[in-house]
Design a protein around this motif. Structure first.
Motif, mmCIF file in Angstrom:
data_model
loop_
_atom_site.group_PDB
_atom_site.id
_atom_site.type_symbol
_atom_site.label_atom_id
_atom_site.label_comp_id
_atom_site.label_asym_id
_atom_site.label_seq_id
_atom_site.Cartn_x
_atom_site.Cartn_y
_atom_site.Cartn_z
ATOM 1 N N ASP A 44 0.833 -1.201 0.000
ATOM 2 C CA ASP A 44 0.000 0.000 0.000
ATOM 3 C C ASP A 44 0.866 1.249 0.000
ATOM 4 N N ALA A 45 1.918 1.234 0.836
ATOM 5 C CA ALA A 45 2.809 2.393 0.911
ATOM 6 C C ALA A 45 3.519 2.638 -0.413
ATOM 7 N N MET A 46 3.971 1.573 -1.054
ATOM 8 C CA MET A 46 4.687 1.738 -2.317
ATOM 9 C C MET A 46 3.761 2.214 -3.427
ATOM 10 N N GLY A 53 6.232 11.093 -8.212
ATOM 11 C CA GLY A 53 6.898 10.922 -9.501
ATOM 12 C C GLY A 53 5.938 11.063 -10.665
ATOM 13 N N VAL A 54 4.751 10.434 -10.535
ATOM 14 C CA VAL A 54 3.752 10.516 -11.600
ATOM 15 C C VAL A 54 3.234 11.941 -11.729
ATOM 16 N N ALA A 55 3.017 12.614 -10.600
ATOM 17 C CA ALA A 55 2.511 13.985 -10.630
ATOM 18 C C ALA A 55 3.524 14.936 -11.268
ATOM 19 N N ILE A 56 4.796 14.778 -10.920
ATOM 20 C CA ILE A 56 5.829 15.635 -11.514
ATOM 21 C C ILE A 56 5.917 15.397 -13.018
ATOM 22 N N ALA A 57 5.856 14.122 -13.425
ATOM 23 C CA ALA A 57 5.915 13.809 -14.856
ATOM 24 C C ALA A 57 4.731 14.424 -15.596
ATOM 25 N N ALA A 58 3.535 14.345 -14.997
ATOM 26 C CA ALA A 58 2.357 14.930 -15.636
ATOM 27 C C ALA A 58 2.458 16.448 -15.684
ATOM 28 N N LEU A 59 2.977 17.041 -14.629
ATOM 29 C CA LEU A 59 3.104 18.500 -14.561
ATOM 30 C C LEU A 59 4.080 19.021 -15.611
ATOM 31 N N LEU A 60 5.131 18.246 -15.866
ATOM 32 C CA LEU A 60 6.152 18.658 -16.836
ATOM 33 C C LEU A 60 5.836 18.174 -18.252
ATOM 34 N N GLY A 61 4.723 17.461 -18.399
ATOM 35 C CA GLY A 61 4.371 16.933 -19.713
ATOM 36 C C GLY A 61 5.201 15.748 -20.135
ATOM 37 N N GLY A 62 5.767 15.030 -19.176
ATOM 38 C CA GLY A 62 6.611 13.881 -19.483
ATOM 39 C C GLY A 62 5.838 12.578 -19.468
ATOM 40 N N ALA A 68 6.607 7.095 -12.603
ATOM 41 C CA ALA A 68 6.257 6.004 -11.689
ATOM 42 C C ALA A 68 7.472 5.145 -11.367
ATOM 43 N N VAL A 69 8.299 4.871 -12.378
ATOM 44 C CA VAL A 69 9.503 4.062 -12.169
ATOM 45 C C VAL A 69 10.457 4.755 -11.211
ATOM 46 N N VAL A 70 10.643 6.068 -11.387
ATOM 47 C CA VAL A 70 11.545 6.824 -10.507
ATOM 48 C C VAL A 70 11.027 6.785 -9.072
ATOM 49 N N SER A 71 9.735 7.038 -8.886
ATOM 50 C CA SER A 71 9.163 7.003 -7.537
ATOM 51 C C SER A 71 9.278 5.612 -6.920
ATOM 52 N N ALA A 72 9.024 4.575 -7.720
ATOM 53 C CA ALA A 72 9.132 3.210 -7.207
ATOM 54 C C ALA A 72 10.567 2.897 -6.787
ATOM 55 N N ALA A 73 11.538 3.390 -7.562
ATOM 56 C CA ALA A 73 12.945 3.178 -7.213
ATOM 57 C C ALA A 73 13.295 3.886 -5.905
ATOM 58 N N VAL A 74 12.781 5.105 -5.741
ATOM 59 C CA VAL A 74 13.026 5.855 -4.496
ATOM 60 C C VAL A 74 12.403 5.132 -3.307
ATOM 61 N N MET A 75 11.166 4.660 -3.476
ATOM 62 C CA MET A 75 10.502 3.938 -2.393
ATOM 63 C C MET A 75 11.236 2.646 -2.050
ATOM 64 N N THR A 76 11.649 1.900 -3.072
ATOM 65 C CA THR A 76 12.362 0.645 -2.834
ATOM 66 C C THR A 76 13.678 0.894 -2.103
ATOM 67 N N ALA A 179 15.330 -8.053 -4.085
ATOM 68 C CA ALA A 179 14.745 -8.515 -5.345
ATOM 69 C C ALA A 179 13.233 -8.614 -5.240
ATOM 70 N N LEU A 180 12.741 -9.026 -4.082
ATOM 71 C CA LEU A 180 11.299 -9.115 -3.878
ATOM 72 C C LEU A 180 10.662 -7.734 -3.879
ATOM 73 N N LEU A 181 11.346 -6.769 -3.294
ATOM 74 C CA LEU A 181 10.864 -5.388 -3.346
ATOM 75 C C LEU A 181 10.822 -4.888 -4.787
ATOM 76 N N GLY A 182 11.846 -5.256 -5.566
ATOM 77 C CA GLY A 182 11.861 -4.868 -6.968
ATOM 78 C C GLY A 182 10.701 -5.483 -7.737
ATOM 79 N N LEU A 183 10.389 -6.747 -7.446
ATOM 80 C CA LEU A 183 9.259 -7.416 -8.090
ATOM 81 C C LEU A 183 7.943 -6.735 -7.714
#
Length: 311
Positions: A44-46, A53-62, A68-76, A179-183
């Motif tokens: 749930d937290a992840m 990350g998703v909000a920044i990407a949307a705000l910048l038009g990216g 999402a990948v960047v945020s997931a990497a930061v959370m992991t 690795a499980l966190l990455g999955l």
């Protein structure tokens, strides 16, 4: 019959169905370990941690997927680093990271005056907007998830049921946990476009939890969970089409509904078995497994802990 097949004659509904099928398979691979290890709060937290990350990407038009990948990497990375601290409990560390990331996401969203539609898609998903390139990326994500699951299966199994034995066998439990966190991160990133960051646990947790009473091993839980997730996707899209409801939320709600039906059926089966066992005893003999008379009892092939065996 037209009521059943009509919606899936439309191209974007077909893509939505294929997207949900692929996501169901990915979530089954990761969600099984989440359920067995009791990592639902981490999941749930992840999922909520994707918001900044998703909000920044949307705000910048990216690209939202990149965000999402960047945020997931930061959370992991955050969960891995904070997990080494001995003073605070794991739930406390995860909770603080979760709130921090979610707050950052809300701050980013508040900077834009025209974010309402985008935010709705981020939080609740838009399965009907799945494109062909999204299906390709989901296919790649499924192959990666399968590779990680196959290569790490033995280590994940030992880490789940006996972490000390995992270390004794030289399976490197810290690396296996990473690795499980990455999955888990892969499954969440792949799913957020389908059901959104708020509803992703519906496909990640509910199908494996629904499969648990009926499967004989970890691989069986994964296979049955994938089938349950796909069923929820099909029925959810069908109902959302005819009832004009939000597709992602309908899929997630049906997955949770199937979980409750599964455990209701499991409880009924357990009580029937207990009654048959009681009637079949010779007069005067004590009940075998008295605990089973007060509940559904262990599943076939399950260990005493209630978790399925695997060989």
């Amino acid at each position: 019959m037209e009521w059943l097949t009509g919606p899936f004659e439309v191209a974007f509904v077909q893509r939505a169905l294929w997207g949900g099928v692929l996501v169901s398979a990915i979530c089954a691979l990761a969600g099984t370990w989440v359920v067995l290890r009791g990592m639902a709060f981490l999941g749930d937290a992840m999922s909520h941690g994707l918001l900044p990350g998703v909000a920044i990407a949307a705000l910048l038009g990216g690209n939202l997927l990149v965000g999402a990948v960047v945020s997931a990497a930061v959370m992991t990375a955050g969960v891995t680093v904070l997990g080494r601290g001995p003073r605070l409990s794991q739930d406390t560390r995860i909770g603080l990271l979760f709130v921090g990331m979610l707050s950052l996401g809300v701050i980013v969203v508040s900077r834009s005056q025209s974010f309402a539609v985008d935010l709705t898609g981020i939080l609740f998903g838009d399965v009907l907007a799945v494109r062909e390139q999204d299906l390709f990326l989901l296919g790649v994500a499924l192959l990666v998830a399968l590779a990680v699951s196959l290569l790490g299966h033995r280590a994940f199994l030992a880490l789940t049921f006996d972490p000390r034995k995992a270390a004794t066998l030289g399976l490197r439990p810290r690396l296996a946990h990473a690795a499980l966190l990455g999955l888990l991160a892969l499954a969440i990133v792949a799913s957020f476009h389908i059901v959104g960051t708020l509803l992703v646990l519906g496909l990640l947790i509910a199908p494996p939890a629904a499969a648990l009473p009926w499967a004989r091993g970890v691989r069986g839980v994964m296979a049955l969970a994938a089938a349950i997730g796909m069923t929820a996707t099909f029925l959810g899209l069908l109902l959302s089409w005819h009832l004009s409801t939000a597709a992602g939320a309908t899929v997630s709600a049906l997955a949770v509904g199937l979980f409750f039906l599964s455990h209701l059926a499991s409880g009924i089966r357990g009580r029937r078995r207990a009654r048959r066992s009681a009637h079949g005893r010779a007069p005067g003999t004590p009940a075998a497994g008295v605990a089973s008379l007060s509940g559904p009892g262990p599943r076939p092939g399950a260990a005493a802990t209630g978790r399925p065996r695997d060989h």
